[in-house]
Motif scaffolding. Structure first.
Motif, PDB file in Angstrom:
ATOM      1  N   ASP A 116      27.144  24.614   6.117  1.00 11.76           N
ATOM      2  CA  ASP A 116      26.384  25.080   7.598  1.00 11.76           C
ATOM      3  C   ASP A 116      25.849  23.533   7.251  1.00 11.76           C
ATOM      4  OD1 ASP A 116      24.421  25.351   8.370  1.00 11.76           O
ATOM      5  OD2 ASP A 116      23.997  27.443   7.583  1.00 11.76           O
ATOM      6  N   PRO A 117      26.035  22.166   8.397  1.00 14.77           N
ATOM      7  CA  PRO A 117      26.080  21.716   8.662  1.00 14.77           C
ATOM      8  C   PRO A 117      24.584  21.699   9.687  1.00 14.77           C
ATOM      9  CG  PRO A 117      27.978  22.930  10.048  1.00 14.77           C
ATOM     10  CD  PRO A 117      27.752  23.342   9.213  1.00 14.77           C
ATOM     11  N   ALA A 118      24.168  23.026  10.062  1.00 19.38           N
ATOM     12  CA  ALA A 118      22.754  22.584  11.287  1.00 19.38           C
ATOM     13  C   ALA A 118      21.844  23.129  10.048  1.00 19.38           C
ATOM     14  CB  ALA A 118      22.648  24.984  11.561  1.00 19.38           C
ATOM     15  N   GLY A 119      22.083  24.039   9.086  1.00 17.05           N
ATOM     16  CA  GLY A 119      21.095  24.154   7.238  1.00 17.05           C
ATOM     17  C   GLY A 119      21.228  23.417   6.677  1.00 17.05           C
ATOM     18  N   ARG A 120      21.794  22.274   6.920  1.00 17.80           N
ATOM     19  CA  ARG A 120      22.335  20.987   5.939  1.00 17.80           C
ATOM     20  C   ARG A 120      22.433  21.204   4.676  1.00 17.80           C
ATOM     21  NH1 ARG A 120      17.453  18.565   7.686  1.00 17.80           N
ATOM     22  NH2 ARG A 120      17.661  20.405   9.413  1.00 17.80           N
ATOM     23  N   PHE A 121      22.905  22.473   4.433  1.00 17.14           N
ATOM     24  CA  PHE A 121      23.800  23.041   2.505  1.00 17.14           C
ATOM     25  C   PHE A 121      24.936  22.676   2.713  1.00 17.14           C
ATOM     26  CE2 PHE A 121      22.206  27.001   5.037  1.00 17.14           C
ATOM     27  CZ  PHE A 121      23.279  27.826   4.378  1.00 17.14           C
ATOM     28  N   LEU A 142      27.298  14.494   7.607  1.00 11.29           N
ATOM     29  CA  LEU A 142      26.560  14.476   6.343  1.00 11.29           C
ATOM     30  C   LEU A 142      27.432  14.596   5.030  1.00 11.29           C
ATOM     31  CD1 LEU A 142      25.834  18.240   7.651  1.00 11.29           C
ATOM     32  CD2 LEU A 142      24.270  16.725   7.693  1.00 11.29           C
ATOM     33  N   ASP A 197      17.206  29.984  -0.491  1.00  8.93           N
ATOM     34  CA  ASP A 197      17.644  29.397   1.002  1.00  8.93           C
ATOM     35  C   ASP A 197      16.844  28.138   1.615  1.00  8.93           C
ATOM     36  OD1 ASP A 197      20.159  29.675   0.252  1.00  8.93           O
ATOM     37  OD2 ASP A 197      19.880  31.410   1.279  1.00  8.93           O
ATOM     38  N   ALA A 198      15.205  29.266   0.913  1.00 10.07           N
ATOM     39  CA  ALA A 198      13.841  28.528   1.853  1.00 10.07           C
ATOM     40  C   ALA A 198      13.806  26.784   0.357  1.00 10.07           C
ATOM     41  CB  ALA A 198      13.081  28.766   1.857  1.00 10.07           C
ATOM     42  N   LEU A 199      12.991  25.777   1.113  1.00  9.00           N
ATOM     43  CA  LEU A 199      12.887  24.728  -0.054  1.00  9.00           C
ATOM     44  C   LEU A 199      11.656  25.050  -0.822  1.00  9.00           C
ATOM     45  CD1 LEU A 199      11.395  22.482   3.345  1.00  9.00           C
ATOM     46  CD2 LEU A 199      13.607  22.367   2.182  1.00  9.00           C
ATOM     47  N   LYS A 226      21.526  20.158  -1.429  1.00  8.47           N
ATOM     48  CA  LYS A 226      21.163  20.113   0.333  1.00  8.47           C
ATOM     49  C   LYS A 226      22.289  18.764   0.914  1.00  8.47           C
ATOM     50  CE  LYS A 226      16.311  20.169  -0.632  1.00  8.47           C
ATOM     51  NZ  LYS A 226      15.499  19.008  -1.195  1.00  8.47           N
ATOM     52  N   PRO A 229      22.300  13.168   6.540  1.00  8.89           N
ATOM     53  CA  PRO A 229      22.931  12.811   7.139  1.00  8.89           C
ATOM     54  C   PRO A 229      23.655  11.441   7.012  1.00  8.89           C
ATOM     55  CG  PRO A 229      21.128  13.698   8.187  1.00  8.89           C
ATOM     56  CD  PRO A 229      21.223  13.801   6.705  1.00  8.89           C
ATOM     57  N   LYS A 230      24.983  11.056   6.956  1.00 10.01           N
ATOM     58  CA  LYS A 230      24.600   9.965   6.529  1.00 10.01           C
ATOM     59  C   LYS A 230      24.288   8.942   6.975  1.00 10.01           C
ATOM     60  CE  LYS A 230      29.435  10.519   5.855  1.00 10.01           C
ATOM     61  NZ  LYS A 230      31.526  10.288   6.870  1.00 10.01           N
TER      62      LYS A 230
END
Ligand SMILES: Cc1cc2nc3c(=O)[nH]c(=O)nc-3n(C[C@H](O)[C@H](O)[C@H](O)COP(=O)(O)OP(=O)(O)OC[C@H]3O[C@@H](n4cnc5c(N)ncnc54)[C@H](O)[C@@H]3O)c2cc1C
Lengths: 499, 354
Positions: A116-121, A142, A197-199, A226, A229-230
């Protein structure tokens, strides 16, 4: 040649009726791949620590979670010990099988379930290889940060179980810092979610407790990591030194200048020469030590930091500082470091990798100590070092075919770990205790601390079926070990009776 | 009470715990009492950690600080500040006399949390007085340590229910060279959409909140990256004190009698239709809600979004901490029974059974 361990002091394992277990497995799990003949079991005798070998009673290779669930229920009911195994690259014998137990191989769970790119996971099965996650995330710019040198082979489930690190840990953290959620099957075969899924998640931080627990508290069946971004650019400086002490001090100087490099690695002369012979990375083979310092981030910052680090290195007495000219050279510089273990494997019939950590300021003294031990035991030691975070990997060179060398290597390794503990460090930074360092645990922890560890274990696995005999020594083992190793004229466990 | 700023009272604390064990007395562990609102009410004899205070060791080049539990958080932060370093998790104080031990036990982190980790991520080692009346050491001052179970991190956020932490070693980092705060007037949908997009790019964001029709952003890093991001996101500047006011609940939003809820959700959660007024923090992953609605309604909406809700107003809800799944509840009970068999440490602070 292999080391035969004294099982007696870890407590008696239940006797298992192999034939009855096999027929129950075949009846209740007809789709499950079960290996049980001598020749099929052979490849599973050991993990990455090949000196330690045991033939498992049975190996199972499940492909869906339901099978693992039923298997665990059967094993729980029959009181059969279960050892989980990922890719088997572990270096501490954590996945060493048991003659009276099942080896549960999780390698076939190799699907990436979601990016999930928007959720970054990324949500993945436990058998997915570490590098495969970053490869799958690459189209979104990512990546998954922890990068053990074994990343092309090791599994994420094994990474969770060992809290694996890599060369980028100082800046980006260990496995524990990069997890959101882990699905577990308990020893009773019950599903449980740790993290969320939360922090964060309600209650005690069981996600942290399970990370690095070496398959002793539950079986990892799914992992959500998690993604970051590269970094826009990464540059590497290679600095040569005419003494390891100077290189060691330079590490502290870089950090004192307020810079946290993406990676900061050190190698000594023996390791430099072995790596250079193997990879032709362009290392200076005459240097006593080199530092590899990677700076990554946004172009403008990286450029400025490279200049700062160069000045620090020169002030610290580096004889040469080279900036990798292009990406190809940067990759070559790292390839030399990442292949240091196999490179050393080429110059010696066998090597034994240690994993102690120390406060960085202790480096010169500890390196001196290692050199003295090396002389005393008559075995060469090559030093590879995650210098940024104080994690040493002394590689002890030996030849198992020479009578007594294996035992000497083991004894020398033990001395190094005890030295690490003495200066305020730890016997293991990332490879885990497993079977290998079980005796050294008695040097690092006293009996009350070990008792508390056993209490933690008892909360999740009271009958001790998950990976027995690993990670936490019994007090009896420590008493036996202590009777051989007297510290400051005092036995570590004076309150325990001797046998 | 007079607080001395460097005192090793571990013997006295150990004695108090052992007496409690012998007499079956429950203990209410207390530092500056700045986070008393968190969790359930505990009955018991007060164990004041503030007698045990002081920085035990700090070597900036090792990136580690070790302090006794009763050390005032401001003292610890002042020492770091002097060396140009910081606790990246930005723990909220909520009162002047907040202690290091309280920070660890509460496990609360500030605006930088999504980018730099929580309190638990900084923990390297602890000393703990256990439910067996022993003073033990776990972890240490080294960055990496996987020997034994990670008892130290387990203590973070445990609200003192598993043992008395007497000392903690924390990883610290240099402060960023550059820091700029910005404010954009946008609607909430656009703000969340932008954050999701920026999150996938190497932009040095270190805090992001939304309320009063504006997105607030903090950029931290080297001079070059901050300058170029600021140029790209051109908009009005914001006073940097804003973040502390947000963290310490001093913004106008928090001045209210209405019950306050902390809501933790996946970072890409859209606008949540919750009854009440909201403030978005952590780039979308944490929401503050002022609401008179009942816990059940709030928790139903939040858990559908994959999150959980904690009540921050004492007395407003019978179960302030989010409920656990059945297996988790069982293992919480078992863990408590193993580590604190007589149940003397903050009984019931987190859940009735722990
Ligand atoms: C050349 C080389 C370089 C290495 N470099 C590094 C490095 O840089 N950093 C580092 O940290 N490590 C390194 N390692 C060690 C090793 O790769 C790691 O420990 C890795 O995390 C092990 O993963 P694995 O899948 O191979 O696990 P295995 O070896 O199969 O198992 C390791 C442990 O995890 C448990 N386990 C495995 N899967 C599960 C599961 N699904 N559920 C519960 N428990 C499970 C096992 O029981 C065992 O205790 C290196 C190893 C080699 C051979």
């Amino acid at each position: 040649m292999s080391i035969v361990y004294d099982e007696r002091v870890d407590g008696v394992l239940p006797k298992v009726d192999k034939a009855a277990l096999l027929s129950e497995l075949q009846a209740r799990l007809p789709d499950l791949d079960v290996l049980h003949t001598e020749e099929d079991l052979k490849p599973y005798e050991c993990d990455g620590l090949s000196m330690y070998r045991t033939t498992p009673m049975m190996v199972v290779l499940p492909e869906h979670i339901g099978q693992v669930e039923t298997l665990l229920k059967i094993c729980h009911q029959r009181q059969v010990p279960v050892v989980a195994r990922g890719a088997g690259t572990g270096l501490s014998g954590g996945a060493l099988p048991l003659e009276q137990g099942i080896l549960l191989v999780m390698a076939r769970f190799n699907k990436i379930l979601e990016i999930d790119p928007a959720g970054r996971f990324a949500r993945v099965q436990p058998g997915v290889r570490n590098l495969a996650i970053s490869q799958a995330a690459a189209p979104y710019e990512l990546y998954y940060a922890p990068d053990p040198s074994s990343q092309i082979a090791c599994s994420i489930g094994g990474n969770v179980a060992e809290n694996a690190g890599g060369v980028h840990c100082l800046k980006y953290g260990l496995t524990v810092h990069n997890l959101l959620k882990v699905e577990i099957l308990t020893v009773e075969g019950e599903r449980m979610t740790l993290g969320s899924d939360a922090l964060d998640s309600p209650g005690f931080d069981l996600l942290a407790l399970f990370t690095g627990s070496e398959g002793m508290l539950g079986i990892v069946t799914e992992v959500t990591v998690k993604l970051l971004p590269k970094p826009q650019v990464a540059k590497v400086l290679l600095a040569s030194f005419d003494s390891v002490e100077k290189a060691g001090r330079a590490v502290g100087d870089i950090i004192a200048a307020g810079i946290i490099p993406g990676g900061l690695e050190m190698m000594d002369n023996l390791a430099i020469r072995a790596a250079e012979d193997f990879i032709h990375a362009g290392y200076p083979v005459d240097a006593e030590a080199i530092l590899l310092c990677e700076l990554d981030g946004v172009e403008a910052d990286v450029h400025a930091d490279c200049e700062r680090v160069r000045q620090v290195l020169e002030a610290a007495g580096a004889t040469e500082v080279r900036l990798a000219r292009d990406e190809a050279e940067r990759v070559r510089f790292w390839a030399g470091r990442k292949n240091a273990f196999p490179a050393v494997g080429r110059i010696s019939p066998d090597y034994y990798c240690m994993d102690g950590t120390i406060p960085r300021r202790e480096l010169p003294g500890v390196l001196k100590g290692i050199a003295d031990f090396s002389e005393e035991y008559g075995l060469r030691v090559a030093n590879v070092f995650h210098a940024g975070d104080g994690n040493m990997h002394p590689l002890i060179l030996f030849d198992a075919n020479q009578p007594g060398e294996l035992e000497r290597a083991e004894a020398l390794g033990g001395k190094i770990l005890e030295l690490c503990v003495k200066v305020g460090g730890s016997i293991t930074g990332e490879h885990g205790v497993g079977r290998e360092k079980i005796n050294q645990m008695c040097s690092q922890f006293n009996s009350d601390e070990l008792t508390l560890f056993h209490a933690v274990k008892a909360a999740f696995d009271p009958s001790g079926l998950l990976n027995p005999g690993k990670n936490i020594p019994t007090l009896h083992r420590c008493a036996e070990f202590g009777s051989m190793h007297v510290h400051h004229g005092q036995l570590p466990f004076p309150e325990l009776e001797r046998f | 009470m007079v607080v001395r700023h460097d005192a090793d009272a571990s013997k006295a604390l150990l004695e108090q715990v052992n007496q409690a064990l012998n007499s079956g007395t429950k203990l209410r562990i207390q530092g500056g009492n700045s986070k008393a609102f968190l969790g359930r009410k505990v009955e018991g004899e007060v164990l004041d950690t503030r007698v045990h205070c002081g920085i035990v060791s700090y070597d900036p080049t090792e990136l580690v600080i070790t302090a006794r539990a009763g050390t005032p958080l401001v003292d610890l932060q002042a020492a770091l500040d002097e060396a140009g370093q910081m606790l990246t998790c930005e723990p909220p104080h909520f009162a002047e006399d907040a202690t290091v031990g309280g920070m660890l036990a509460a496990g609360l982190s500030g605006p930088r949390r999504p980018w730099s980790g929580a309190v638990r991520d900084l923990v390297l080692g602890t000393r703990v007085i256990t439910g067996f009346g022993k003073h033990l050491r776990f972890g240490g001052e080294v960055m990496k340590n996987v020997a034994g179970y990670d008892v130290s991190r387990l203590m973070a956020g445990s609200l003192g229910c598993l043992g008395l932490v007497t000392e903690v070693s924390l990883k610290v980092l240099p402060k960023p060279r550059e820091c700029v705060s910005l404010r954009f007037e946008v609607d909430v949908e656009t703000a969340l959409k932008n954050l999701a997009e920026w999150g996938q790019q190497p932009i040095p964001i270190s805090a992001a909140s939304y309320h009063d029709n504006a997105l607030h952003l903090r950029l931290e890093g080297g001079e070059g990256s901050v300058a170029s991001a600021r140029e790209r996101l051109s908009c009005e500047l914001l006073d940097g004190d804003y973040w502390q006011q947000l963290n310490e609940h001093q913004l106008h939003f928090f001045r209210s009698e209405t019950p306050l809820w902390r809501i933790s959700v996946p970072n890409n959660t859209g606008v949540l239709a919750l009854p009440g007024e909201q403030l978005i923090d952590w780039g979308g992953a944490q929401r503050w809600l002022k609401s008179d609605s009942d816990a059940q309604t709030i928790r139903r909406i939040v858990s559908e979004a994959g999150g959980h809700a904690t009540c921050f107003t004492p007395g407003a809800c019978d179960s302030p901490m989010p409920p656990l799944s059945a297996p988790l509840q069982r293992y919480h009970r078992q863990l408590k029974a193993q580590l604190d068999p007589q149940g003397i440490f903050n009984p019931g602070r987190m859940y009735p059974e722990v």
